[in-house]
Design an enzyme around this catalytic site. Structure first.
Site, short mmCIF file in Angstrom:
data_model
loop_
_atom_site.label_atom_id
_atom_site.label_comp_id
_atom_site.label_asym_id
_atom_site.label_seq_id
_atom_site.Cartn_x
_atom_site.Cartn_y
_atom_site.Cartn_z
CE1 TYR A 1 2.78 -5.74 -11.56
CE2 TYR A 1 2.54 -7.23 -9.82
CZ TYR A 1 3.61 -6.19 -10.42
OH TYR A 1 4.82 -5.93 -10.12
O1 LIG Z 1 5.25 -7.04 -3.84
C1 LIG Z 1 4.55 -7.10 -4.94
O2 LIG Z 1 4.57 -8.11 -5.59
C2 LIG Z 1 3.66 -6.20 -5.23
O3 LIG Z 1 3.68 -5.02 -3.98
C3 LIG Z 1 2.61 -3.91 -4.34
O4 LIG Z 1 1.28 -4.77 -4.31
P1 LIG Z 1 0.60 -4.72 -2.84
O5 LIG Z 1 1.40 -5.75 -1.89
O6 LIG Z 1 -0.91 -5.31 -3.19
O7 LIG Z 1 0.76 -3.33 -2.17
P2 LIG Z 1 -0.30 -2.29 -1.82
O8 LIG Z 1 -1.25 -2.12 -2.95
O9 LIG Z 1 0.12 -1.35 -1.22
O10 LIG Z 1 -1.27 -3.03 -0.80
C4 LIG Z 1 -0.76 -3.37 0.53
C5 LIG Z 1 -2.00 -4.40 1.26
O11 LIG Z 1 -2.96 -3.14 1.57
C6 LIG Z 1 -4.19 -3.66 1.06
N1 LIG Z 1 -4.99 -2.44 0.65
C7 LIG Z 1 -4.65 -1.79 -0.34
C8 LIG Z 1 -5.18 -0.71 -0.72
C9 LIG Z 1 -6.45 -0.30 -0.11
O12 LIG Z 1 -7.24 0.55 -0.22
N2 LIG Z 1 -6.85 -1.11 1.10
C10 LIG Z 1 -6.14 -2.22 1.53
O13 LIG Z 1 -6.30 -2.75 2.51
C11 LIG Z 1 -3.97 -4.89 0.19
O14 LIG Z 1 -4.93 -5.59 -0.02
C12 LIG Z 1 -2.52 -5.35 0.60
O15 LIG Z 1 -2.72 -6.40 1.46
C13 LIG Z 1 2.84 -3.27 -5.50
O16 LIG Z 1 1.68 -2.30 -5.82
C14 LIG Z 1 3.09 -4.26 -6.64
O17 LIG Z 1 3.42 -3.41 -7.68
C15 LIG Z 1 4.30 -5.25 -6.34
O18 LIG Z 1 4.48 -5.93 -7.43
#
Ligand SMILES: O=C(O)[C@H]1O[C@H](OP(=O)(O)OP(=O)(O)OC[C@H]2O[C@@H](n3ccc(=O)[nH]c3=O)[C@H](O)[C@@H]2O)[C@H](O)[C@@H](O)[C@@H]1O
Length: 435
Positions: A247
């Site tokens: 991504y």
């Molecule tokens: O800012 C960005 O660049 C990205 O932010 C998000 O990605 P992400 O930060 O991974 O957001 P989440 O999927 O909501 O995860 C947030 C946090 O929660 C954690 N997480 C996620 C899912 C889960 O089941 N458990 C968990 O602990 C992830 O590891 C991460 O640290 C968006 O999904 C992306 O599309 C975007 O581009």
């Protein structure tokens, strides 16, 4: 992958495979015909020939029409063109006329409504794919319609629909928010990222550079381009050549691709690195959203933890702040300088971080949600799998502050309160709608 699976994953990919298949069927048919003709009467041959040729033609036409997300006739209707024009109408002096891709998406919906409310013209484009519940996208579309915004159902890979839209409206700006989002889903479906974030981007840039006048182009990159960077906070001039997920790699590729269109064709480009955007009407695949659902349903949530037991952290950014950043970018984008495939001078090429500047750990996110939901989460804490995640993000937004007046004002506590209020009003306590 079987061809039926390809069709399912890429509903709008031009149907080269199918057209070739149709030609192949025709070739096989002619081969059989040769053998058959030598043993049959001329009359019987011609009757059969006409029947089979007709059937073959119908099959070819059908396969051709399936190749595109929507038949051209839908876009040619007088009524349809009128809706596009009306939606694009500007109702303030020096207003903008903006094509918003991914308009039925989370950020797209909020940006479209904000533009419309201040008197700009907005036409939405969205393919309503099923990466997450399409009924949420349809509900956002209804919200957009009630705000006077027409959302065209079409794909950024469909050059015909793009050409048609630019033909009808002299857009001053493109706000490109359509994308295959999600960091970890790239492991399951890598091609969907290439399809939307690279092929789709190029198709849209081609249409934009060919448009006369050329619009200014503002689009969503991602904080994920900082990848394995350890220097904090992340500044636009920091390294972005070590992505941790496909991504992130496609978003980084987007930054390079847009640069070439700026360089060759004079397109004004602004890339916005969004930092984990959250809020009402958000994306069900994101952690804050799925955690809310599971906490309310009494189901466990998985909380990832980094190496050596270190908590993961994100610079969670509230949607209203992101909308201000998007509008500030559109307002300051500067003009594209090209026409007819040639540029007349250099055009702006900008990249900005749009973050909140204060990272919060994932366990803190969970406890804020527990407080607002008045329910305890069943936490399943596991080590972060090697699936593309990064341990933390943290934005330096000084450049965006200086150039576009960006100043985030919503902390996570306040933003999540607003999200929870929306979630409960939309899904209800019993959550009888799909998520
Ligand atoms: O800012 C960005 O660049 C990205 O932010 C998000 O990605 P992400 O930060 O991974 O957001 P989440 O999927 O909501 O995860 C947030 C946090 O929660 C954690 N997480 C996620 C899912 C889960 O089941 N458990 C968990 O602990 C992830 O590891 C991460 O640290 C968006 O999904 C992306 O599309 C975007 O581009």
């Amino acid at each position: 992958m079987r061809s039926s699976e390809v069709d399912y994953v890429f509903p709008s990919t031009p149907g080269k495979i199918k057209i070739e298949r149709a030609h192949k069927v025709n070739r096989q048919f002619h081969r059989c015909l040769g053998i058959f003709a030598s043993t049959s009467s001329t009359m019987f041959f011609w009757v059969l020939f006409v029947i089979v040729l007709t059937a073959s033609y119908i099959s070819f036409v059908n396969s051709g029409s399936r190749c595109f997300s929507s038949p051209a006739s839908v876009y040619d209707g007088v009524e349809w063109q009128k809706r596009v024009r009306t939606s694009a109408q500007i109702h303030r002096s020096n207003g903008l006329s903006v094509l918003v891709t991914g308009a039925a998406g989370f950020v797209g919906t909020h940006v479209s409504i904000a533009l419309k409310r201040r008197g700009d013209g907005v036409v939405g484009l969205d393919n309503f794919n099923n990466y997450y519940d399409p009924s949420l996208k349809k509900a956002r579309k209804a919200l957009l319609n009630s705000n006077g915004i027409f959302v065209v159902e079409g794909d950024i890979n469909d050059a015909r629909i793009l050409a048609k839209l630019f033909d009808i409206v002299a857009f001053t700006h493109v706000m490109h928010l359509a994308a295959q989002a999600g960091v970890r889903y790239a492991i399951q479906n890598p091609h969907s990222y290439v399809h939307s974030n690279i092929a789709g981007l190029v198709t849209l840039l081609e249409a934009s550079k060919s448009a006369d006048p050329q619009p200014a182009f503002v689009w969503a990159s991602s904080s994920s381009v900082y990848g394995l960077n350890t220097k904090v906070p992340f500044s636009e001039s920091d390294r972005t050549d070590r992505p941790a997920s496909l991504y992130a790699a496609t978003k980084k590729a987007g930054e390079e691709i847009t640069h070439t269109y700026n360089h060759i064709y004079g397109l004004s480009i602004t890339g916005l690195r969004f930092f984990t955007v959250y809020g009402p009407w958000g994306r069900p695949d994101m952690a804050y959203f799925s955690f809310t659902r599971n906490i309310l349903q009494g189901k466990p949530i998985t909380v990832y933890r980094g190496k050596n037991g270190v908590d993961l952290a994100r610079d969670f950014t509230y949607i209203d702040d992101i909308v201000k950043g998007c509008l500030g970018s559109l307002d300051t984008s500067g003009k594209s300088t090209g026409s007819g495939g040639k540029k007349r001078g250099s055009a702006p090429y900008r990249i900005f971080n749009l973050g909140n500047t204060s990272p919060v750990t994932v366990p803190t996110l969970v406890s804020i949600l527990e407080k607002h939901l008045k329910a305890e989460a069943k936490k399943n804490i596991v080590e972060m799998p090697g699936n593309g995640d990064v341990p933390f993000t943290h934005a330096n937004v000084s450049l965006a502050r200086k150039e576009i007046g960006y100043k985030p004002t919503t902390d996570l506590e306040t933003g999540l309160k607003k999200f929870v209020r929306w979630y409960l009003s939309y899904y209800g306590y019993n959550q009888d709608k799909p998520v």
